[in-house]
Design a protein around this motif. Structure first.
Motif, PDB file in Angstrom:
ATOM      1  N   THR A 204     -15.224  47.247   3.095  1.00 61.58           N
ATOM      2  CA  THR A 204     -15.838  47.522   2.022  1.00 61.58           C
ATOM      3  C   THR A 204     -15.581  46.941   0.979  1.00 61.58           C
ATOM      4  O   THR A 204     -16.437  46.702  -0.113  1.00 61.58           O
ATOM      5  CB  THR A 204     -15.888  49.229   1.854  1.00 61.58           C
ATOM      6  N   ASP A 205     -14.067  46.772   0.625  1.00 62.03           N
ATOM      7  CA  ASP A 205     -13.789  46.221  -0.715  1.00 62.03           C
ATOM      8  C   ASP A 205     -13.987  44.829  -0.565  1.00 62.03           C
ATOM      9  O   ASP A 205     -14.486  44.348  -1.766  1.00 62.03           O
ATOM     10  CB  ASP A 205     -12.304  46.207  -0.631  1.00 62.03           C
ATOM     11  N   PHE A 206     -13.915  43.882   0.225  1.00 59.43           N
ATOM     12  CA  PHE A 206     -14.168  42.647   0.402  1.00 59.43           C
ATOM     13  C   PHE A 206     -15.297  42.090   0.784  1.00 59.43           C
ATOM     14  O   PHE A 206     -15.763  40.789   0.495  1.00 59.43           O
ATOM     15  CB  PHE A 206     -12.887  41.762   1.053  1.00 59.43           C
ATOM     16  N   GLU A 207     -15.931  42.719   1.523  1.00 60.62           N
ATOM     17  CA  GLU A 207     -17.335  42.292   2.217  1.00 60.62           C
ATOM     18  C   GLU A 207     -17.445  41.172   3.167  1.00 60.62           C
ATOM     19  O   GLU A 207     -18.135  40.960   4.166  1.00 60.62           O
ATOM     20  CB  GLU A 207     -18.498  42.202   1.165  1.00 60.62           C
ATOM     21  N   ASP A 208     -16.578  39.898   2.529  1.00 55.04           N
ATOM     22  CA  ASP A 208     -16.455  38.600   3.216  1.00 55.04           C
ATOM     23  C   ASP A 208     -15.722  38.821   4.311  1.00 55.04           C
ATOM     24  O   ASP A 208     -14.297  39.211   4.265  1.00 55.04           O
ATOM     25  CB  ASP A 208     -16.216  37.728   2.396  1.00 55.04           C
ATOM     26  N   VAL A 209     -15.959  38.642   5.562  1.00 50.14           N
ATOM     27  CA  VAL A 209     -15.236  38.735   6.840  1.00 50.14           C
ATOM     28  C   VAL A 209     -13.909  37.957   6.975  1.00 50.14           C
ATOM     29  O   VAL A 209     -12.882  38.263   7.143  1.00 50.14           O
ATOM     30  CB  VAL A 209     -16.240  38.433   7.936  1.00 50.14           C
ATOM     31  N   GLU A 210     -14.233  36.484   6.293  1.00 46.43           N
ATOM     32  CA  GLU A 210     -13.073  35.786   6.352  1.00 46.43           C
ATOM     33  C   GLU A 210     -12.036  36.257   5.419  1.00 46.43           C
ATOM     34  O   GLU A 210     -10.722  35.908   5.801  1.00 46.43           O
ATOM     35  CB  GLU A 210     -13.649  34.215   5.514  1.00 46.43           C
ATOM     36  N   GLU A 211     -12.502  36.785   4.290  1.00 44.66           N
ATOM     37  CA  GLU A 211     -11.419  37.290   3.385  1.00 44.66           C
ATOM     38  C   GLU A 211     -10.622  38.481   3.968  1.00 44.66           C
ATOM     39  O   GLU A 211      -9.455  38.453   3.725  1.00 44.66           O
ATOM     40  CB  GLU A 211     -12.533  37.766   2.160  1.00 44.66           C
ATOM     41  N   VAL A 212     -11.375  39.258   4.697  1.00 46.66           N
ATOM     42  CA  VAL A 212     -10.729  40.390   5.400  1.00 46.66           C
ATOM     43  C   VAL A 212      -9.768  39.884   6.210  1.00 46.66           C
ATOM     44  O   VAL A 212      -8.795  40.256   6.604  1.00 46.66           O
ATOM     45  CB  VAL A 212     -11.718  41.315   6.019  1.00 46.66           C
ATOM     46  N   ASN A 213     -10.210  38.897   7.165  1.00 44.86           N
ATOM     47  CA  ASN A 213      -9.074  38.283   8.005  1.00 44.86           C
ATOM     48  C   ASN A 213      -7.871  37.890   7.413  1.00 44.86           C
ATOM     49  O   ASN A 213      -6.862  38.155   7.822  1.00 44.86           O
ATOM     50  CB  ASN A 213      -9.840  36.933   8.791  1.00 44.86           C
ATOM     51  N   LYS A 214      -8.037  37.172   6.115  1.00 46.18           N
ATOM     52  CA  LYS A 214      -6.886  36.682   5.422  1.00 46.18           C
ATOM     53  C   LYS A 214      -5.996  38.009   4.885  1.00 46.18           C
ATOM     54  O   LYS A 214      -4.786  37.853   4.762  1.00 46.18           O
ATOM     55  CB  LYS A 214      -7.253  36.163   4.221  1.00 46.18           C
ATOM     56  N   GLN A 215      -6.765  38.988   4.369  1.00 50.90           N
ATOM     57  CA  GLN A 215      -5.976  40.110   4.059  1.00 50.90           C
ATOM     58  C   GLN A 215      -5.116  40.774   5.229  1.00 50.90           C
ATOM     59  O   GLN A 215      -4.254  41.115   4.722  1.00 50.90           O
ATOM     60  CB  GLN A 215      -6.830  41.176   3.461  1.00 50.90           C
ATOM     61  N   LEU A 216      -5.698  40.855   6.120  1.00 48.11           N
ATOM     62  CA  LEU A 216      -5.073  41.577   7.371  1.00 48.11           C
ATOM     63  C   LEU A 216      -3.983  40.752   7.771  1.00 48.11           C
ATOM     64  O   LEU A 216      -2.907  41.200   8.002  1.00 48.11           O
ATOM     65  CB  LEU A 216      -6.055  41.439   8.655  1.00 48.11           C
ATOM     66  N   ASP A 217      -4.077  39.352   7.516  1.00 47.38           N
ATOM     67  CA  ASP A 217      -2.844  38.410   7.875  1.00 47.38           C
ATOM     68  C   ASP A 217      -1.738  38.749   6.939  1.00 47.38           C
ATOM     69  O   ASP A 217      -0.619  38.767   7.225  1.00 47.38           O
ATOM     70  CB  ASP A 217      -3.394  37.141   8.051  1.00 47.38           C
ATOM     71  N   THR A 218      -2.218  38.868   5.449  1.00 51.72           N
ATOM     72  CA  THR A 218      -1.159  39.054   4.475  1.00 51.72           C
ATOM     73  C   THR A 218      -0.452  40.460   4.673  1.00 51.72           C
ATOM     74  O   THR A 218       0.793  40.659   4.645  1.00 51.72           O
ATOM     75  CB  THR A 218      -1.875  38.990   3.087  1.00 51.72           C
ATOM     76  N   MET A 219      -1.529  41.377   5.101  1.00 48.41           N
ATOM     77  CA  MET A 219      -0.733  42.780   5.144  1.00 48.41           C
ATOM     78  C   MET A 219       0.278  42.720   6.218  1.00 48.41           C
ATOM     79  O   MET A 219       1.260  43.324   6.212  1.00 48.41           O
ATOM     80  CB  MET A 219      -1.637  43.702   5.356  1.00 48.41           C
ATOM     81  N   GLY A 220      -0.182  42.068   7.354  1.00 50.54           N
ATOM     82  CA  GLY A 220       0.503  41.670   8.697  1.00 50.54           C
ATOM     83  C   GLY A 220       2.066  40.996   8.155  1.00 50.54           C
ATOM     84  O   GLY A 220       3.048  41.505   8.651  1.00 50.54           O
ATOM     85  N   TYR A 221       1.870  40.137   7.518  1.00 51.02           N
ATOM     86  CA  TYR A 221       3.227  39.250   6.889  1.00 51.02           C
ATOM     87  C   TYR A 221       4.054  40.439   6.424  1.00 51.02           C
ATOM     88  O   TYR A 221       5.367  40.169   6.603  1.00 51.02           O
ATOM     89  CB  TYR A 221       2.546  38.095   6.146  1.00 51.02           C
TER      90      TYR A 221
END
Lengths: 156, 141
Positions: free
Chosen positions: A7-24
């Protein structure tokens, strides 16, 4: 959490990146928790590292074990295959999110944790059951061992 | 028990705790820098002159864990993630390797690493950590 990110980012690629950063960010803390509980000595080779992640790490934090397979010729790349992925219980991907790696947070966690033990890696999903494949497979690639450097400049 | 230092792999002193230290010849920053530098060199030195290790990568690296002078004993532990814990104590105290491991697993990891307000790589000041540490150290004496 993933829904909120979508909902916050809408772009799927962006969400993938955010998930990766959170995981990091999780991974760099998780490593100390793991080292204090697992009682393993420093791994001498990447093969040992992959085994430790698959058998001890995943078991400790996700409750499932993974199998290590598909090593490349010089043992710097392998696959971790998960038979069961507790992160995706009750999850289905709608058509609007087909590019999403729902469990991308796991890639970040492994990357972050390994960086804290001097290994730079690249971790990606090779197969994802939510996207129609038949299993969950992570591709783990060692880029380099980062040697411990003396952090102070000898200027005093 | 005299004092405790915790360093991370980048030489940053994450924590310095003192119980009894009557003499401090350098400023805190110089003292910490000296401590880290000395330990880094000593670790590297002990690994290089190891007469037993076959030199292959298969053996775990050799690391020193304490040294003693006539006025104090220094105990050292380093984890795979580069966290170094140093304790300075009375010279008569025995081997504290298990105690250092306990401080790492049950006090540092529990109260610092798992603390959502802590940013890794920065010095920390955490009351719960200090209390748990004091409490544990009392049980050792």
């Amino acid at each position: 959490m993933v829904r909120q990110l979508l909902t916050d980012f809408e772009d799927v690629e962006e969400v993938n990146k955010q998930l990766d950063t959170m995981g990091y960010n999780i991974g760099i803390r998780l490593i100390d928790d793991f080292l204090s509980k697992a009682n393993v000595t420093r791994c001498s080779e990447f093969r040992e590292t992959a085994d430790v992640i698959a058998k001890i790490g995943f078991k400790m934090f996700l409750g499932v074990t993974a199998t290590v397979s598909n090593w490349n010729a010089d043992f710097t790349e392998c696959s971790l295959v998960l038979d069961d992925n507790p992160l995706v219980d009750f999850v289905e991907l709608p058509e609007t999110c087909q590019g999403l790696y729902y469990c991308n947070v796991l890639c970040g966690v492994i990357r972050g944790a390994l960086e804290m033990v001097s290994m730079r890696t690249e971790v990606k999903w090779a197969r994802d059951m939510l996207r129609g494949d038949d299993a969950y497979e992570l591709r783990l690639k060692l880029i380099e061992h980062v040697a411990e450097e003396y952090p102070y400049k000898d200027d005093d | 028990m005299r004092c405790l230092y915790i360093f991370n792999r980048n030489g940053m002193c994450l924590h310095y705790h003192v119980w009894l230290r009557s003499l401090m010849t350098l400023s805190p920053q110089q003292d910490q820098k000296l401590m880290f530098g000395m330990l880094f060199s000593l670790n590297s030195f002990t690994a290089k002159i190891d007469p037993v290790s076959s030199g292959k990568e298969n053996n775990p690296p050799c690391s020193f864990y304490s040294f003693r002078t006539n006025t104090y004993k220094l105990h050292f532990m380093e984890t795979a993630s580069g966290i170094k814990i140093i304790l300075l104590t009375d010279p008569r105290i025995g081997d504290l390797r298990e105690a250092l491991m306990h401080i790492y697993s049950n006090i540092y990891v529990e109260y610092v690493v798992k603390n959502p307000l802590y940013s890794p790589g920065q010095p920390f000041r955490c009351e719960l950590f200090n209390m748990a540490l004091d409490h544990y150290v009392k049980t050792l004496q």
